[in-house]
Design a protein around this motif. Structure first.
Motif, PDB file in Angstrom:
ATOM      1  N   VAL A 469      34.256  42.248  40.223  1.00 53.09           N
ATOM      2  CA  VAL A 469      34.811  41.045  39.596  1.00 53.09           C
ATOM      3  C   VAL A 469      36.229  40.828  40.103  1.00 53.09           C
ATOM      4  CG1 VAL A 469      35.418  39.927  37.419  1.00 53.09           C
ATOM      5  CG2 VAL A 469      33.407  41.424  37.544  1.00 53.09           C
ATOM      6  N   GLN A 470      36.563  39.575  40.406  1.00 49.75           N
ATOM      7  CA  GLN A 470      37.897  39.270  40.903  1.00 49.75           C
ATOM      8  C   GLN A 470      38.944  39.543  39.829  1.00 49.75           C
ATOM      9  OE1 GLN A 470      38.564  35.233  42.106  1.00 49.75           O
ATOM     10  NE2 GLN A 470      40.110  35.808  43.578  1.00 49.75           N
ATOM     11  N   THR A 471      40.025  40.181  40.230  1.00 47.21           N
ATOM     12  CA  THR A 471      41.084  40.563  39.305  1.00 47.21           C
ATOM     13  C   THR A 471      42.124  39.457  39.204  1.00 47.21           C
ATOM     14  OG1 THR A 471      40.779  42.883  39.922  1.00 47.21           O
ATOM     15  CG2 THR A 471      42.816  42.315  38.765  1.00 47.21           C
ATOM     16  N   GLN A 472      42.500  39.117  37.983  1.00 49.19           N
ATOM     17  CA  GLN A 472      43.556  38.131  37.760  1.00 49.19           C
ATOM     18  C   GLN A 472      44.905  38.853  37.758  1.00 49.19           C
ATOM     19  OE1 GLN A 472      42.991  34.862  37.627  1.00 49.19           O
ATOM     20  NE2 GLN A 472      40.797  35.199  37.861  1.00 49.19           N
ATOM     21  N   ILE A 473      45.724  38.579  38.740  1.00 51.13           N
ATOM     22  CA  ILE A 473      47.011  39.259  38.880  1.00 51.13           C
ATOM     23  C   ILE A 473      48.074  38.454  38.152  1.00 51.13           C
ATOM     24  CG2 ILE A 473      48.730  40.124  40.489  1.00 51.13           C
ATOM     25  CD1 ILE A 473      46.076  41.613  40.538  1.00 51.13           C
ATOM     26  N   ARG A 474      48.685  39.071  37.155  1.00 51.04           N
ATOM     27  CA  ARG A 474      49.734  38.402  36.388  1.00 51.04           C
ATOM     28  C   ARG A 474      51.039  39.190  36.419  1.00 51.04           C
ATOM     29  NH1 ARG A 474      47.050  34.446  33.686  1.00 51.04           N
ATOM     30  NH2 ARG A 474      44.823  34.778  33.290  1.00 51.04           N
ATOM     31  N   LEU A 475      51.209  40.016  37.419  1.00 46.14           N
ATOM     32  CA  LEU A 475      52.420  40.827  37.524  1.00 46.14           C
ATOM     33  C   LEU A 475      53.606  39.936  37.887  1.00 46.14           C
ATOM     34  CD1 LEU A 475      50.981  43.880  39.496  1.00 46.14           C
ATOM     35  CD2 LEU A 475      51.455  43.743  37.045  1.00 46.14           C
ATOM     36  N   THR A 476      54.699  40.088  37.163  1.00 47.79           N
ATOM     37  CA  THR A 476      55.901  39.292  37.432  1.00 47.79           C
ATOM     38  C   THR A 476      56.434  39.559  38.825  1.00 47.79           C
ATOM     39  OG1 THR A 476      56.446  39.348  35.084  1.00 47.79           O
ATOM     40  CG2 THR A 476      58.216  38.748  36.609  1.00 47.79           C
ATOM     41  N   ASN A 544      42.707  42.022  45.358  1.00 51.89           N
ATOM     42  CA  ASN A 544      41.348  41.517  45.571  1.00 51.89           C
ATOM     43  C   ASN A 544      40.956  41.566  47.048  1.00 51.89           C
ATOM     44  OD1 ASN A 544      40.508  40.318  42.797  1.00 51.89           O
ATOM     45  ND2 ASN A 544      42.573  39.529  43.122  1.00 51.89           N
ATOM     46  N   PHE A 545      41.426  42.600  47.748  1.00 58.10           N
ATOM     47  CA  PHE A 545      41.095  42.723  49.160  1.00 58.10           C
ATOM     48  C   PHE A 545      39.651  43.168  49.345  1.00 58.10           C
ATOM     49  CE2 PHE A 545      45.692  43.801  48.974  1.00 58.10           C
ATOM     50  CZ  PHE A 545      46.164  42.710  49.688  1.00 58.10           C
ATOM     51  N   MET A 596      46.697  53.914  42.437  1.00 58.24           N
ATOM     52  CA  MET A 596      47.365  52.620  42.605  1.00 58.24           C
ATOM     53  C   MET A 596      46.981  51.979  43.937  1.00 58.24           C
ATOM     54  SD  MET A 596      51.385  51.666  43.018  1.00 58.24           S
ATOM     55  CE  MET A 596      51.303  52.077  44.750  1.00 58.24           C
ATOM     56  N   LEU A 597      46.910  52.803  44.994  1.00 57.62           N
ATOM     57  CA  LEU A 597      46.536  52.265  46.294  1.00 57.62           C
ATOM     58  C   LEU A 597      45.117  51.707  46.261  1.00 57.62           C
ATOM     59  CD1 LEU A 597      47.994  55.044  48.643  1.00 57.62           C
ATOM     60  CD2 LEU A 597      48.953  52.793  48.171  1.00 57.62           C
ATOM     61  N   ARG A 598      44.226  52.352  45.544  1.00 60.71           N
ATOM     62  CA  ARG A 598      42.862  51.848  45.451  1.00 60.71           C
ATOM     63  C   ARG A 598      42.794  50.556  44.644  1.00 60.71           C
ATOM     64  NH1 ARG A 598      39.119  51.738  41.784  1.00 60.71           N
ATOM     65  NH2 ARG A 598      40.418  52.957  40.360  1.00 60.71           N
ATOM     66  N   GLU A 599      43.543  50.484  43.528  1.00 59.94           N
ATOM     67  CA  GLU A 599      43.465  49.322  42.644  1.00 59.94           C
ATOM     68  C   GLU A 599      44.100  48.085  43.251  1.00 59.94           C
ATOM     69  OE1 GLU A 599      44.864  47.951  38.120  1.00 59.94           O
ATOM     70  OE2 GLU A 599      45.327  49.962  38.881  1.00 59.94           O
ATOM     71  N   PRO A 615      42.056  48.200  53.566  1.00 60.49           N
ATOM     72  CA  PRO A 615      41.843  46.800  53.165  1.00 60.49           C
ATOM     73  C   PRO A 615      41.430  45.910  54.330  1.00 60.49           C
ATOM     74  CG  PRO A 615      44.174  47.291  53.258  1.00 60.49           C
ATOM     75  CD  PRO A 615      43.459  48.600  53.427  1.00 60.49           C
ATOM     76  N   MET A 616      40.607  44.923  54.043  1.00 63.33           N
ATOM     77  CA  MET A 616      40.227  43.911  55.015  1.00 63.33           C
ATOM     78  C   MET A 616      40.966  42.620  54.663  1.00 63.33           C
ATOM     79  SD  MET A 616      36.467  42.342  56.002  1.00 63.33           S
ATOM     80  CE  MET A 616      36.298  41.518  54.424  1.00 63.33           C
ATOM     81  N   LEU A 617      41.881  42.191  55.511  1.00 63.36           N
ATOM     82  CA  LEU A 617      42.678  40.993  55.256  1.00 63.36           C
ATOM     83  C   LEU A 617      42.057  39.731  55.830  1.00 63.36           C
ATOM     84  CD1 LEU A 617      46.341  42.252  55.795  1.00 63.36           C
ATOM     85  CD2 LEU A 617      44.904  42.374  53.765  1.00 63.36           C
ATOM     86  N   LEU A 618      41.284  39.858  56.909  1.00 56.08           N
ATOM     87  CA  LEU A 618      40.741  38.687  57.573  1.00 56.08           C
ATOM     88  C   LEU A 618      39.348  39.011  58.091  1.00 56.08           C
ATOM     89  CD1 LEU A 618      41.204  35.798  58.596  1.00 56.08           C
ATOM     90  CD2 LEU A 618      42.203  36.769  60.679  1.00 56.08           C
ATOM     91  N   LYS A 619      38.370  38.272  57.624  1.00 53.86           N
ATOM     92  CA  LYS A 619      36.989  38.521  58.019  1.00 53.86           C
ATOM     93  C   LYS A 619      36.811  38.251  59.514  1.00 53.86           C
ATOM     94  CE  LYS A 619      32.208  37.414  56.788  1.00 53.86           C
ATOM     95  NZ  LYS A 619      31.315  36.616  55.924  1.00 53.86           N
ATOM     96  N   GLY A 620      36.130  39.170  60.177  1.00 54.26           N
ATOM     97  CA  GLY A 620      35.896  39.037  61.611  1.00 54.26           C
ATOM     98  C   GLY A 620      36.947  39.697  62.462  1.00 54.26           C
ATOM     99  N   TYR A 621      38.010  40.202  61.841  1.00 53.19           N
ATOM    100  CA  TYR A 621      39.094  40.821  62.601  1.00 53.19           C
ATOM    101  C   TYR A 621      39.341  42.222  62.072  1.00 53.19           C
ATOM    102  CZ  TYR A 621      43.818  41.866  64.222  1.00 53.19           C
ATOM    103  OH  TYR A 621      44.916  42.466  64.777  1.00 53.19           O
TER     104      TYR A 621
END
Length: 726
Positions: A469-476, A544-545, A596-599, A615-621
């Motif tokens: 499930v996509q995480t809603q990030i609300r960190l200041t 959400n990577f 923390m690195l995993r989350e 982490p995967m930042l860009l699909k196909g790359y």
């Protein structure tokens, strides 16, 4: 008679004469003059001067009358207009009405029921307060008032001129006359500015004045949600605008300004006790854009204008709207009356209040935060600009938002008229099937392959989906980092990247590519551009990577030892350091923070210390895995693990550096037939053209620091000037 008309040649028309030649008395100090040397200006002159300051146009008269009707507790207001209000301006309400005994002083200056002492201005809660509106109108128009209170058995009608009661016809009594009428007040203004011909001639057309009158009615109709409004032209059966008393503010905006505005509105509001204000209203989202800003500003329920507020709102929307786009904003701002000075403008069009900059900054910040929270989709019209190419699919926008990526598409470009021939110096390549410059090079230099050849069948990554499930990030801290990117935006450079066409790789060692935007050619440092792009992707997708699974897992300590050996070989100053101690320290730091690195960053490390995913930042790359050991080692000394915001920023900078394509050495860029080094450059070129720069075009927010990595080298228009000289 002819002799009398003869003029001396020395004093013909246009020749300036001295006072002695003109026979004038010597210059003397000017005295203050009026009706006589001992009395001020006549009262009639004073009143007409004041009337000219307060009633500038029919819309000003209507504004004053509307405010009086609302102050009287009306729930229904009807407006009738003829010739834009110059011939007839009538307003009918169902308010409390006016007592018969008060009619003789109704149109006298400074007669009001809303103010007794000057100190009362510090807590004024009504629209009108100076008692000048009706008085001013009576001096420049024929005024008739018909009113009835709840306790009166009939209505009373009175006529006014120059602030006093006047007979309806010559020879009749000036006293108010009983007449049939419903509860409330009807004020009829006829022949506005009949005795000020210069002012009356200044109006262009009745239709233009009617549009201004209609604008005043619609603005008050939006704000006064407890009042029904209607306006129509004299002689027409249908109303030009009407809204019922039960309509909500949103419905009123839809009725007044159209469904295109109403469907793209977001409600906002904030209260701050420190600065003593509360604000609420509606603002358009990024899906709505107009040619000019529509700002409905009410301060303490008074319709006013403010250039400061307008400019601040336009600046706020620069990050959300295309160039030249303007928003719609309705704002109800309530400020502590003790902080507001309402008596600064004759028509009450402006007010002054304390702490203006602080209040405006908080309001704009609230609107900005609301827009970034609710804009989960962006809609643009599209059309096929390249023959034979399918229109671009929706892509990610250039704004960094707090919760999720937005969905956007390219902004539509108007199609030129078929019978209009464009200038040759504006013609650029728009057909993807047209011949490229690389086709003119030798085969060994131009064989870059197509997108389909980027990976051979059966090779390359395999993508799978998960039920995560996509995480809603609300960190200041994350919101602050996103705000820093928005504040550093360079609008012109962002537009260049948004319309770029990849030309080719120029130098893989200096990391330079050629890009085309419009009719201009640029050399771009793709290392700097990729670093900024992957940093922004890290902020946008924070928490959400996707995952790049490593099969088999790689021992973390072995990777750190490889990086330490590499640093010792390339940096002589590192040879004296204890490599084992450094490796163990960095290893302990990473292992203690693996949850923390995993989350947050999708870096998965097993209990046994094996790196399972990055982490995967860009699909196909997929980034250069040779840089992975160095990236992990730098997580120790180059990441601030003590402060949250600094930690996230420094980590994302290191992650972006890891994802930037590697710099190819000079000795591997020689492209020969069948050479392996040449294949590395070709693969890099394919990745830049087909994966990285298409993503940059659709997502990046170009910042100020990217300016040093962009240089314009050619412009088609300038080249045409050179060719013309030849």
């Amino acid at each position: 008679m002819a002799d009398d008309m003869e003029v001396d040649d020395n004093f013909r028309r246009g020749t300036k004469r001295t006072a002695d030649e003109a026979g004038l008395p010597p210059e003397a100090p000017r005295r203050i003059k009026a009706g006589s040397l001992s009395k001020p200006l006549a009262e009639d002159v004073v009143n007409k001067i004041a009337a000219g300051e307060i009633i500038v146009a029919p819309m000003n008269a209507l504004k004053e009358l509307l405010e009086n009707s609302v102050d009287a507790g009306s729930t229904s207001i009807e407006v009738l207009v003829k010739d834009g209000g110059l011939k007839l301006l009538q307003i009918t309400d169902n308010g409390h009405g006016i007592e018969r005994d008060d009619l003789p002083i109704l149109c006298q200056r400074f007669t009001t029921s809303k103010l007794k002492h000057f100190e009362d201005l510090m807590a004024i809660g009504t629209y009108g307060f100076r008692g000048e509106a009706l008085a001013s109108i009576s001096h420049i128009a024929h005024l008739r008032v018909t009113t009835r209170t709840a306790s009166s058995s009939c209505a009373w009608q009175a006529h006014f001129a120059d602030g006093k009661l006047t007979p309806a016809k010559p020879g009749q009594s000036v006293d108010p006359k009983p007449t049939a009428g419903r509860g409330g007040t009807q004020i009829t203004v006829e022949d506005l500015f009949y005795n000020v011909p210069s002012r009356r001639r200044a109006f262009r057309s009745p239709s233009e004045e009617y549009s201004k009158v209609l604008d005043v009615v619609t603005r008050y109709a939006v704000h006064c949600s407890h009042v029904a409004f209607s306006i129509k032209k004299h002689g027409e059966s249908g109303a030009g605008f009407a809204v019922p008393v039960a309509a909500t503010v949103h419905d009123r905006i839809k009725q007044a300004y159209g469904a295109s505005v109403a469907k793209e509105l977001v409600e906002f509001g904030v209260q701050d006790d420190e600065w003593g204000f509360k604000v609420s209203g509606f603002a358009s989202t990024a899906n709505y854009s107009a040619k000019r800003t529509m700002l409905l500003l009410f301060i303490n329920h008074r319709l006013v204008e403010s250039s400061v507020v307008r400019k601040a709102i336009e600046h706020t929307y620069q990050m959300f709207l295309p160039k030249g786009g303007r928003p719609f904003v309705y704002m109800d701002l309530e400020i502590d009356p003790g902080r507001v000075d309402v008596n600064v403008h004759p028509t009450k069009r402006e007010v002054a209040f304390l702490n203006e900059d602080e209040i405006v900054a908080i309001v704009c910040s609230t609107i900005r935060d609301k827009l970034t929270q609710v804009d989960t989709t962006r809609t643009f019209k599209t059309q096929t600009l390249l023959p034979g190419v399918v229109p671009m699919t929706p892509s990610t926008p250039r704004e960094l938002v707090d919760n999720t990526e937005l969905s956007s598409g390219p902004q539509s470009t108007p199609r030129p008229s078929a019978n209009r021939k464009p200038y040759e110096n504006n013609l650029i390549r728009t057909d993807s099937k047209a011949r490229k410059i690389t086709s003119m090079l030798p085969p060994t230099l131009s064989s870059r392959g197509s997108l389909d050849d980027a990976h051979n069948p059966g090779e390359g990554p395999v993508y799978v989906t998960t039920d995560r499930v996509q995480t809603q990030i609300r960190l200041t801290s994350v919101k602050n980092l996103r705000a820093e990117v928005r504040d550093a935006v360079h609008q012109g450079l962002t537009e260049v990247f948004a319309s770029l066409t990849y030309v080719g790789l120029v130098d893989a060692n200096q990391r330079i590519v050629a890009l085309q935007s419009g009719v201009k050619l640029y050399l771009v440092d793709y290392g700097l551009a990729c670093s900024e792009f992957f940093y922004q992707v890290g902020l946008t997708d924070f928490g959400n990577f996707g995952l790049i699974q490593l099969r088999p897992p790689l021992p973390l300590k072995d990777l750190l030892e490889v990086a330490a050996d590499l640093e010792a070989d390339t940096s002589p100053e590192c040879t004296s350091l204890d490599k084992a101690k450094i490796v163990n320290k960095v290893y302990d730091q990473i292992m203690s923070r693996k949850e923390m690195l995993r989350e947050y960053f999708s870096i998965e490390i097993s209990e046994a210390g094996e790196l399972e995913a990055i982490p995967m930042l860009l699909k196909g790359y997929i980034p250069c895995m040779a840089k992975l050991p160095t990236f992990l080692l730098r997580l120790g000394p180059f990441v601030n693990w003590k402060e949250e915001q600094a930690c996230f920023m420094s980590f994302l900078e290191e992650l972006a550096s890891f994802y930037v394509p590697e710099r190819l050495p000079r000795n591997v860029m020689d492209v020969g037939e069948g050479s392996v080094p040449g294949e590395r450059q070709q693969k890099l070129d394919r990745q830049l053209e087909n994966i990285i720069f298409p993503a940059i075009r659709s997502r990046i927010v170009a910042t100020q620091r990217m300016l040093k990595g962009v240089r314009q080298v050619a412009s088609l228009k300038e080249l045409y000037r050179v060719f013309e000289r030849c």
